[in-house]
Enzyme design. Structure first.
Site, PDB file in Angstrom:
ATOM      1  CG  ASP A  60      -2.161   0.779   1.102  1.00  0.00           C
ATOM      2  OD1 ASP A  60      -2.276   1.545   0.125  1.00  0.00           O
ATOM      3  OD2 ASP A  60      -3.037   0.657   1.978  1.00  0.00           O
ATOM      4  CG  ASP A  73      -9.556   2.273  -0.528  1.00  0.00           C
ATOM      5  OD1 ASP A  73      -9.021   1.181  -0.777  1.00  0.00           O
ATOM      6  OD2 ASP A  73      -9.015   3.150   0.184  1.00  0.00           O
TER       7      ASP A  73
HETATM    8  C1  DGJ Z   1      -5.785   2.024   1.817  1.00  0.00           C
HETATM    9  C2  DGJ Z   1      -6.157   0.806   1.027  1.00  0.00           C
HETATM   10  O1  DGJ Z   1      -6.647   1.183  -0.222  1.00  0.00           O
HETATM   11  C3  DGJ Z   1      -7.176  -0.005   1.806  1.00  0.00           C
HETATM   12  O2  DGJ Z   1      -7.569  -1.120   1.061  1.00  0.00           O
HETATM   13  C4  DGJ Z   1      -6.596  -0.419   3.128  1.00  0.00           C
HETATM   14  O3  DGJ Z   1      -5.527  -1.298   2.927  1.00  0.00           O
HETATM   15  C5  DGJ Z   1      -6.138   0.814   3.891  1.00  0.00           C
HETATM   16  N1  DGJ Z   1      -5.267   1.632   3.106  1.00  0.00           N
HETATM   17  C6  DGJ Z   1      -5.437   0.415   5.160  1.00  0.00           C
HETATM   18  O4  DGJ Z   1      -4.938   1.485   5.821  1.00  0.00           O
END
Ligand code: DGJ
Length: 723
Positions: A472, A542
């Site tokens: 990430d 997301d």
């Molecule tokens: C951003 C990501 O896009 C999410 O899927 C998740 O992993 C969060 N970060 C966790 O902080």
């Protein structure tokens, strides 16, 4: 088969699909003649006549004004007064560049790019156009590769300082593509967090237009690509040219239309925060730009991009392998978990057929929310008292693979790492650091930081039985400064950061070839061809709301095939939109990507759990078609209430069709949708209805589809060719 024909001043690159033609003008200035459908030859005089406008004699070349002719790699400020693709500052502070071809070289295959992600493949030929500016001792090589199987050209540029003084590159785009007119629509993918890559289409107009990023990453806001389609071009018909950068940092993608309506497209490193000092003898290589051509609409263009991704970009064990169906605990628990809670979720997941359990954010340091601990990559024993290996052993014992989330490029000011190494954060001394999500970015231009990041992840991969990594990255660059770079190299930081990141990723994927990596950046903030070279799948957004995902996945598919897109079924009401959609719809939309769940399955009813079981069993049976078949967009959510697409296996014996309707309509007919990609002469039976149709009927008359009641209704059908 690719061939590169060099006939005196004319260089003609072509394969079965496209031609790319360059003509060397007097003195060796490379002029662009043509990029498009394969042709047998070209008359350069006729092309130059098109650009033959009266001009000040001092700018002219073979009767043409340098300010009008189409250039392969123009430099601003000598005879051509338009914006150029290259600018280099010399010792005296001036920046003129005059590049003349000194040699041409044809090589088999495609050379790798040092330290950069790039396409690869043996079924290729590459033209190297070696150029030199005699006055300043700058050598520039333009590289053009054609793969036999792609209607496109892969381009990049390399520089060498052959003088005895420093040369400072201030601009070095990867691509300049001149077009003889401006009768195009420009399509870009722009958006924001949770609504990434909205498809924006507008006519080219006089002046400058385009998109860019200065955020240190490709960004949630703009994608590092541009598409030019004739106004009449549709999904199936008409000309389209697409260009995408194999890079993950700051970029610019521009089209300049001049007063004669010639168009000049640029793609490359954004020079607002870029420069590069080359000492005598040093070299610099730009990222690669992938350029494709289609005369079969946007669908044809996407097919070319998909082939580049599948055959020439993605590497490693999972490049063509079934991707495991995963369950990620993020939306199930956020930061509030312990071992027992995780195992309970994993157990149900294993029971319904999930193959990989992923532990997301919150397992390290003292991270109970997003304000601390990035950089402290040791297990939080308050949550996992027996450590990570203990957890992964138990998950493995359930028959599941085990995956772990990292955000290795970041540092929380509240962390042990920051206490020990405040200088490792990108920062400007004396200025209060601007925080985003309470975190700072590690300075990956530094080798010591690169080694730390590598080891932080590698240690867990070595010791904890990890099969999958979600990588990430959740903030943009600000306060851009490096404690290690000298004053005159601070503008190199954004690109040095990317080179540092690529170095770390290259080591990790080579050292841990069994691990599946998924890239993520606050959702799809770094969905680009650069990351795809290291990680064969990317978390698309997301936003997991099925209707929003119809749009996001539809436009992402302009360049990226299904196997590149992480797509999950999440809980309702959806955590990003509050919308309630049927579980069938969530599954149907998510299955045209790397499928998974983002919820606690224990919260579902027995009936829903049965449906989940059914979804998983069905997807396992169709996975190779869904991931690696040919993906065709049928109905656009940008144009109406319905989204439809179909994925057809390479042998055309199996297809999966999906239709989702956003808002229900009363008293209306069943939609009749023309399918694509099937074999006209085969007969297909729809598994769910038992009805049979010929391929040509389905593609010319269409398939009539009955949708269930209610909003966000969806149908997914499996078509099998009769033996
Ligand atoms: C951003 C990501 O896009 C999410 O899927 C998740 O992993 C969060 N970060 C966790 O902080």
């Amino acid at each position: 088969m690719t061939e590169i024909i060099i006939n005196d001043k004319l260089l003609h690159l072509r394969n079965d699909h496209v031609s790319y033609v360059i003509c060397l003008l007097e003195g060796g200035i490379p002029a662009h003649m043509y990029f498009g459908k394969r042709i047998s030859g070209i008359n350069p005089a006729a092309i130059l006549r098109h650009y033959d406008l009266p001009a000040d004699g001092s700018f002219s070349m073979q009767g043409c004004s340098l300010d009008h002719v189409p250039h392969e790699y123009p430099a601003f400020g000598l005879g051509d007064l338009r914006e150029g693709a290259v600018s280099v500052r010399q010792q005296d502070g001036t920046r003129s560049v005059d590049l003349r071809v000194t040699a041409t070289e044809v090589i088999d295959g495609k050379p790798a790019l040092p330290g950069l992600p790039a396409t690869f493949g043996d079924n290729a030929k590459t033209l190297l156009l070696h150029m030199k500016d005699m006055l300043i001792g700058l050598e520039v090589t333009l590289s053009y590769t054609l793969f036999d199987d792609v209607a496109g050209v892969m381009r990049n540029v390399s520089f060498r300082n052959a003088s005895d003084a420093d040369l400072v590159i201030e601009r070095a785009y990867s691509l300049c593509l001149e077009l003889p007119d401006s009768r195009y629509d420009l399509i870009t993918l722009s958006g924001a967090w949770s609504r990434e890559r909205e498809m924006i289409r507008r006519p080219l107009t006089m002046g400058e237009q385009g998109v860019s990023s200065l955020k240190g990453a490709t960004s949630l806001h703009n994608s590092n690509m541009l598409f030019l389609a004739r106004p009449e071009t549709t999904e199936e018909q008409g000309e389209a040219i697409g260009a995408a950068l194999v890079y993950s940092g700051n970029f610019t993608a521009q089209v300049h239309v001049d007063s004669h309506r010639y168009s000049r497209a640029f793609l490359g490193l954004n020079d607002v925060d870029f420069q590069w000092t080359m000492k005598p003898g040093e070299t610099f290589t730009t990222p690669e730009a992938v350029t494709v051509y289609s005369d079969k609409g946007l669908g044809g263009m996407s097919a070319q991009f998909h082939r580049v991704c599948a055959e020439h970009l993605v590497r490693g064990k999972y490049a063509k392998a079934p991707r495991p169906i995963l369950l990620n605990n993020w939306e199930a628990t956020y930061f509030g978990f312990n071992e027992e809670k995780l195992l309970k979720i994993a157990r149900t997941a294993a029971d319904v057929g999930v193959e990989l359990f992923v532990l997301d954010d919150g397992w390290f340091g003292k991270r109970d929310n997003d304000t601390t601990s990035l950089g402290d990559w040791f297990v939080d024993t308050a949550k996992l008292p027996d450590g990570m290996k203990h957890l992964s052993d138990q998950v493995h014992a359930m028959g599941l693979k085990f995956g772990l989330w990292f955000e290795p490029e970041m540092i929380s000011p509240v962390s042990k790492l920051y206490e020990a190494h405040p200088d490792w954060a990108i920062h400007i001394p004396g200025r209060e650091p601007v925080q985003q999500r309470s975190q700072l970015t590690l300075d990956l231009s530094r080798e010591d930081v690169q080694d730390f990041v590598y080891e932080a992840v590698a240690q867990h991969l070595r010791e904890d039985g990890i099969d999958y990594v979600k990588w990430d990255m959740n903030r943009n660059f600000s306060n851009i400064g490096s404690a290690q770079l000298p004053a005159d190299r601070q503008k190199e930081l954004p690109h040095r950061y990317m080179l540092g990141l690529y170095r770390v990723l290259e080591r990790l994927v080579n050292d841990f070839p069994e691990v599946l990596f998924e890239s993520c950046s606050s959702g799809g903030g770094r969905f680009d061809m650069g990351m795809l070279h290291y990680m064969p799948q990317t978390w698309t957004s997301d936003n997991t709301d099925a209707l929003c995902r119809c749009q996001i996945q539809y436009s992402t598919s302009l360049v990226f095939p299904p196997f590149a897109m992480g797509s999950h079924v999440s809980a309702v009401p959806n955590h990003q939109t509050g919308r309630i959609t049927p579980i069938e719809t969530r599954g149907n939309v998510a299955m045209s990507g790397c499928f998974g769940y983002e919820l606690d399955l224990n919260t579902l009813s027995a009936e829903e759990l049965d449906k989940v079981r059914g979804q998983i069993a069905r997807i396992k049976g169709l996975r190779s078609t869904l991931l690696y078949g040919d993906f065709h967009r049928l109905l656009s959510p940008y144009e109406g209430n319905d989204t439809a697409w179909i994925t057809v296996s390479k042998d055309q014996n199996e297809a999966v069709f999906m239709l989702t309707r956003a808002l229900a309509k009363s008293f209306t007919y069943a939609p009749l949708i023309k399918l694509r990609g099937l074999a006209a002469d085969k007969t297909y039976t729809v598994a769910e209805t038992g009805e049979s149709y010929t391929g040509d009927e389905l593609m010319n008359l269409g398939l009539s589809v009955k949708l269930p009641w209610g909003d966000a209704a969806s149908v997914s059908l499996t078509l099998k060719a009769n033996a």
